[in-house]
Design an enzyme around this catalytic site. Structure first.
Site, PDB file in Angstrom:
ATOM      1  N   HIS A 118       0.807  -1.212   0.000  1.00  0.00           N
ATOM      2  CA  HIS A 118       0.000   0.000   0.000  1.00  0.00           C
ATOM      3  C   HIS A 118       0.843   1.265   0.000  1.00  0.00           C
ATOM      4  CE1 HIS A 118       0.876   0.729   4.302  1.00  0.00           C
ATOM      5  NE2 HIS A 118       0.898  -0.587   4.376  1.00  0.00           N
ATOM      6  N   ASP A 119       0.357   2.260  -0.725  1.00  0.00           N
ATOM      7  CA  ASP A 119       0.929   3.616  -0.731  1.00  0.00           C
ATOM      8  C   ASP A 119       2.324   3.682  -1.344  1.00  0.00           C
ATOM      9  OD1 ASP A 119      -1.271   5.079   0.810  1.00  0.00           O
ATOM     10  OD2 ASP A 119      -0.736   3.493   2.228  1.00  0.00           O
ATOM     11  N   GLY A 136       5.187  -0.917   2.673  1.00  0.00           N
ATOM     12  CA  GLY A 136       4.330   0.233   2.425  1.00  0.00           C
ATOM     13  C   GLY A 136       5.082   1.552   2.363  1.00  0.00           C
TER      14      GLY A 136
END
Length: 261
Positions: A118-119, A136
């Protein structure tokens, strides 16, 4: 596209000339651009934004919810740029409230079994070899090459045109234009082969080498080295990129190689 053995949610927006092979599942709130090929047994979940002329191979899972206990179900995306290839069993998670998206640039090759959490923001023309793993909140520049089995710590940054050798554990930021190798991960030279392939002149390559000699081979700390580079080296886009990357590094840049490790 007319594949009765694939499931495509009525809310998905699929452009013309997209090929979806059997046993693939495409969820609601997905967008796929023209000319993209989706292989068998691919799962594309909510929030996926896939560009034109991409190739996604069997077993890939795109835009699954983040593997992050802080995620509260906010509506986020996983974006893949045009002409990017995602090989077998790659997993790309969508973003969280931090950046609201995970993004892969254009013309990238993400090889089998890689994971992009994520991200993460990945630039254009990147190559991630088999089993590359990004935690992340990682930022990767353009033309970055990760050799196989590379693992990158959360919140790290990798500069443009960097090369990271196979089996590396990346715990610190990797500046632009360099080769990173050994354990602990260290500066081992500039990525001269990659730079030549991309049209950098011999003079420009020597300039970059001279900057990194000051940063890594003169026993200065980073602040001292940057002051000397600014005072002694002509201002160029490459010089300023190295300076800004080093100054803005939140985790600190990797060290130079020493035989004492």
């Amino acid at each position: 596209m007319n594949q009765p053995l694939a499931y495509v949610h009525p809310g998905a927006k699929i452009a013309k000339n997209v090929v979806i092979e059997p046993f693939t599942t495409i969820h609601n709130n997905v967008e796929i651009g023209e000319g993209t090929w989706i292989g068998s047994n691919v799962t594309i979940m909510e929030g996926a934004r896939i560009g034109k002329n991409c190739n996604i191979f069997p077993g890939a899972v795109i835009s699954a919810p983040p593997q992050d206990l802080k995620y509260q179900g906010e509506e986020t995306t996983a974006e893949i740029g045009d002409n990017t290839t995602i090989r077998e069993c790659v997993t790309i998670n969508r973003g969280t409230v931090d950046r609201m998206k995970t993004k892969i640039g254009k013309n990238c090759l993400i090889m089998a079994y890689s994971h992009i959490a994520h991200d993460c923001i990945v630039g254009d023309f990147c190559i991630f070899s088999n089993n590359s793993n990004l935690a992340g909140h990682i930022t990767v520049g353009d033309y970055v090459v990760l050799a196989g089995l590379t693992a990158i710590h959360q919140f790290c940054s990798i500069g443009n045109h960097a090369f990271v050798t196979g089996g590396s554990l990346v715990r610190k930021d990797v500046p632009p234009f360099v080769k990173a190798a050994r354990e602990p991960l260290s500066y081992v030279g500039i990525n001269s082969v990659g730079l030549r392939r991309r049209g950098f002149t011999p003079e420009k390559i020597r300039e970059i080498q001279d900057i990194y000699r000051i940063l890594y081979q003169k026993n200065y700390n980073n602040s001292q080295a940057i002051e000397i580079v600014e005072a002694e080296m002509e201002a160029t886009p490459e010089r300023d990129e190295i300076i800004m990357f080093t100054r803005n590094s939140s985790r600190g840049i990797m060290k130079g190689y020493s035989g004492n490790y």
